[in-house]
Design a protein around this motif. Structure first.
Motif, PDB file in Angstrom:
ATOM      1  N   THR A   1       0.850  -1.192   0.000  1.00  0.00           N
ATOM      2  CA  THR A   1       0.000   0.000   0.000  1.00  0.00           C
ATOM      3  C   THR A   1       0.879   1.234   0.000  1.00  0.00           C
TER       4      THR A   1
ATOM      5  N   ASP B   1       0.966   5.714  -1.070  1.00  0.00           N
ATOM      6  CA  ASP B   1       0.157   6.916  -1.272  1.00  0.00           C
ATOM      7  C   ASP B   1      -0.582   6.898  -2.610  1.00  0.00           C
ATOM      8  N   LYS B   2       0.069   6.317  -3.654  1.00  0.00           N
ATOM      9  CA  LYS B   2      -0.565   6.297  -4.974  1.00  0.00           C
ATOM     10  C   LYS B   2      -1.897   5.550  -4.937  1.00  0.00           C
ATOM     11  N   GLU B   3      -1.918   4.404  -4.242  1.00  0.00           N
ATOM     12  CA  GLU B   3      -3.158   3.626  -4.149  1.00  0.00           C
ATOM     13  C   GLU B   3      -4.246   4.400  -3.424  1.00  0.00           C
TER      14      GLU B   3
ATOM     15  N   ILE C   1      -4.487   7.657  -3.217  1.00  0.00           N
ATOM     16  CA  ILE C   1      -4.937   8.748  -4.093  1.00  0.00           C
ATOM     17  C   ILE C   1      -5.885   8.185  -5.160  1.00  0.00           C
ATOM     18  N   ARG C   2      -5.584   6.962  -5.651  1.00  0.00           N
ATOM     19  CA  ARG C   2      -6.467   6.329  -6.638  1.00  0.00           C
ATOM     20  C   ARG C   2      -7.869   6.123  -6.031  1.00  0.00           C
ATOM     21  N   PHE C   3      -7.905   5.720  -4.782  1.00  0.00           N
ATOM     22  CA  PHE C   3      -9.192   5.565  -4.083  1.00  0.00           C
ATOM     23  C   PHE C   3      -9.916   6.914  -4.003  1.00  0.00           C
TER      24      PHE C   3
ATOM     25  N   SER D   1      -9.669   9.355  -6.031  1.00  0.00           N
ATOM     26  CA  SER D   1     -10.202   9.755  -7.330  1.00  0.00           C
ATOM     27  C   SER D   1     -11.462   8.947  -7.650  1.00  0.00           C
ATOM     28  N   GLN D   2     -11.513   7.672  -7.182  1.00  0.00           N
ATOM     29  CA  GLN D   2     -12.758   6.886  -7.348  1.00  0.00           C
ATOM     30  C   GLN D   2     -13.914   7.566  -6.618  1.00  0.00           C
ATOM     31  N   CYS D   3     -13.581   8.131  -5.449  1.00  0.00           N
ATOM     32  CA  CYS D   3     -14.618   8.794  -4.641  1.00  0.00           C
ATOM     33  C   CYS D   3     -15.248   9.964  -5.394  1.00  0.00           C
TER      34      CYS D   3
ATOM     35  N   ASP E   1     -15.392  10.118  -8.666  1.00  0.00           N
ATOM     36  CA  ASP E   1     -15.888   9.648  -9.946  1.00  0.00           C
ATOM     37  C   ASP E   1     -17.349   9.244  -9.796  1.00  0.00           C
TER      38      ASP E   1
ATOM     39  N   SER F   1     -10.823   1.369   1.114  1.00  0.00           N
ATOM     40  CA  SER F   1      -9.389   1.583   0.983  1.00  0.00           C
ATOM     41  C   SER F   1      -8.897   2.076   2.333  1.00  0.00           C
TER      42      SER F   1
END
Ligand SMILES: [Zn+2]
Length: 191
Positions: free
Chosen positions: A123, A125-127, A129-131, A133-135, A137, A181
Motif C-alpha cells: 500500500t 500513497d498512490k493507491e 490517491i487512486r481511491f 479519485s474513485q470517490c 468519480d 481503501s
C-alpha cells in the motif's frame, strides 16, 4: 434524575470508536499520557445520543432508564464535537449521530483489520490517491449542475465523499459499501 453511563459503558464506547472522536469529519484521538506516569489525559466524552435527563438535547421519553444509559444510546466524541451536537439539535439529529457512530465503528474496524496490509509495501500513497479519485468519480460531480436532481443531492455527494476520504470507506446513497481503501490519515506525506 440523570441516566449517567457507567464507567464500563464509557470504556466500551471509547474502545469501539478506536479511541477516536466518532464524528467522521473529525476522528481526533482523544487520549494520551499524563506527566504523572499512572495517569492519562482524556479529551473525549461519552455523549448521550438521546439526553440523559428530561429537558436535555434529543430527549426521548419513550425509552426506559436502562436503555438511556446503555451502550446503544452513547457515542464517543471529542469535547468539541460533543458541544457541537448539543448546540444545534435540528442539524445534529438522532439519525445523523447514529450514522456517525456506525461509520466510525466501521472505520475503527478497518484500522485493526487492515493494519498489516497498510504497513506492508503493497500500500502506498498512490493507491490511496487512486481511491480518492474513485470517490470523486460519480455522476453528482460530472453532470452539468442543471442536470443534477437537486442541490441536496449534490450536498449529499460532497458529504459522502468527505466521509469516504476520512474513513477510507465509500458508500452509495443507501449506505452500501462501494469501495474500501484507507482514510487520509494513512497517507505518508499527509500534513
Ligand atoms: Zn471531534
Amino acid at each position: 434524575m440523570r441516566d449517567n453511563f457507567s464507567s464500563k459503558t464509557k470504556d466500551t464506547l471509547f474502545k469501539r470508536a478506536g479511541g477516536r472522536c466518532s464524528n467522521p469529519n473529525c476522528r481526533k484521538p482523544t487520549s494520551g499520557p499524563h506527566t504523572e506516569t499512572n495517569k492519562i489525559v482524556n479529551i473525549g466524552v461519552a455523549a448521550h445520543i438521546t439526553a440523559a435527563e428530561k429537558g436535555g438535547p434529543r430527549y426521548d421519553s419513550n425509552i426506559t432508564s436502562e436503555e438511556r444509559k446503555a451502550v446503544e444510546n452513547g457515542i464517543w466524541l471529542c469535547q468539541g464535537c460533543a458541544k457541537l451536537i448539543d448546540s444545534d439539535e435540528k442539524r445534529y439529529t438522532v439519525d445523523l449521530i447514529k450514522k456517525w457512530k456506525e461509520i466510525s465503528e466501521e472505520a475503527a474496524l478497518l484500522d485493526i483489520e487492515n493494519w498489516d496490509e497498510v504497513h506492508s509495501k503493497t500500500t502506498n500513497d498512490k493507491e490511496i490517491i487512486r481511491f480518492f479519485s474513485q470517490c470523486f468519480d460519480r455522476p453528482a460531480f460530472q453532470d452539468k449542475f442543471s442536470q443534477e436532481g437537486s442541490n441536496e443531492a449534490f450536498d449529499k455527494a460532497i458529504e459522502d465523499t468527505i466521509i469516504a476520504i476520512n474513513t477510507g470507506c465509500l458508500r452509495d446513497r443507501n449506505g452500501n459499501v462501494l469501495f474500501k481503501s484507507y482514510g487520509k490519515s494513512y497517507l505518508l506525506d499527509f500534513e
